[in-house]
Design a protein around this motif. Sequence first.
Motif, short mmCIF file in Angstrom:
data_model
loop_
_atom_site.label_atom_id
_atom_site.label_comp_id
_atom_site.label_asym_id
_atom_site.label_seq_id
_atom_site.Cartn_x
_atom_site.Cartn_y
_atom_site.Cartn_z
N UNK A 44 84.70 -0.28 63.22
CA UNK A 44 84.98 1.26 62.26
C UNK A 44 83.91 0.84 61.23
N UNK A 45 83.90 0.06 60.92
CA UNK A 45 83.66 -0.29 59.32
C UNK A 45 84.98 -0.94 58.42
N UNK A 46 86.37 -1.07 58.17
CA UNK A 46 87.04 -1.71 57.91
C UNK A 46 86.90 -2.84 57.29
N UNK A 47 86.95 -3.02 56.22
CA UNK A 47 87.44 -4.43 55.55
C UNK A 47 88.65 -5.69 55.88
N UNK A 48 87.97 -7.11 55.62
CA UNK A 48 88.81 -7.52 56.08
C UNK A 48 90.40 -7.50 55.60
N UNK A 49 90.06 -7.21 54.68
CA UNK A 49 92.07 -7.21 53.82
C UNK A 49 92.36 -5.71 54.08
N UNK A 50 91.98 -5.13 54.66
CA UNK A 50 92.43 -3.45 55.45
C UNK A 50 92.29 -3.75 57.35
#
Length: 358
Positions: free
Chosen positions: A263-269
């Motif tokens: 879905x495009x979420x960053x590694x941090x999120x």
Amino acid sequence: MFQYITTKILYGFTTLFGVITVVFFLFNVLPGDPARMLMGQREDSEQLEVIRKKYGFNESVTTQYLYYLNDLSPLSFHSKNDTNYTSLLSGKYNATLLFSVFNYEIAIKYPYLRESFQKNGKQVSNVIRETLPNTIVLAVFAIVLAIILGIILGVFSAIFKNKLIDKLIAVISTLGMSLPSFFSAILVAWLFGFVLHEYTGLEMTGSLYKVDDFGEGVYIQWKNLLLPAVVLGIRPLAVVTQLMRNSLLETLNQDYIRTARAKGLSTYKVIKKHALKNSLNPVVTAISGWFASMLTGAVFIEYIFNWNGLGKEIVNALDTLDLPVIMGSVLIISSIFIVINIIVDVIYVWLDPRVKLN
């Protein structure tokens, strides 16, 4: 949930009863006369007989065991005869009378841990009350330090898997698990409290409270907490780090994590919102055991750093065969261990809804 907690509490009381039984019979088969320990150098035959009768030492082991359970029980039975060991009039019970039956009184009271053999009849509960808070402060500070640093290092180790930082953290964790606590304590005290004292300002030994040089009062010396807490937290830090790394790596391979990344979420999120909470289960379980063991593992560390806690008191009691202090300390630590495990079981269910409430 209520039934689950109730069942855990019942299991806890059963375990505590087993500990009480083992501790009592273990220390009552040791050589030595408790009455002579109480009298010290002031003994004579008449006084020894009075002491034995007063504390029930002249009774059979089974009767003494029942007396001991009566001392520990909040609801207890007492003879109206003021010369009897179990009399409310003996002055050792802070009891509230409920009602009388024949020649006995039923009372409610705080558990009575008896009196120290070596501290002029000082109650064991007062000894523990004076020393246990220092041990708890030390253990809490150490475990918080281990949790915070362990989770951070574990996350970094998982993110940079097989990279230089991961291997460096693994080496540090291995060293932390390998070094015995007493050796780490001596090494850290010598290095930071003696060799580098000019730069750190830390002392090799010292407790939480320090008496003013002019006798004007007692003040808290927080810097004395740093070295023993670091040493006490080294091993759980290593365990938390490795558990967090392995658990997070396993979680990151789950299908719902791949979906979140798609879905495009960053590694941090991804880690913050999806992976971190689900990776904490083994960490929480390990923390419960480590925190309880810290109360006993602090024995050597408190003694080396001269930290006036329950651990140091246990060492002194073992050295002088002060059996009531040893037995009372073991029971208190066991009770804390049981309570912590019940709390952790509840937290574990909250963290992972898949765990069934059996």
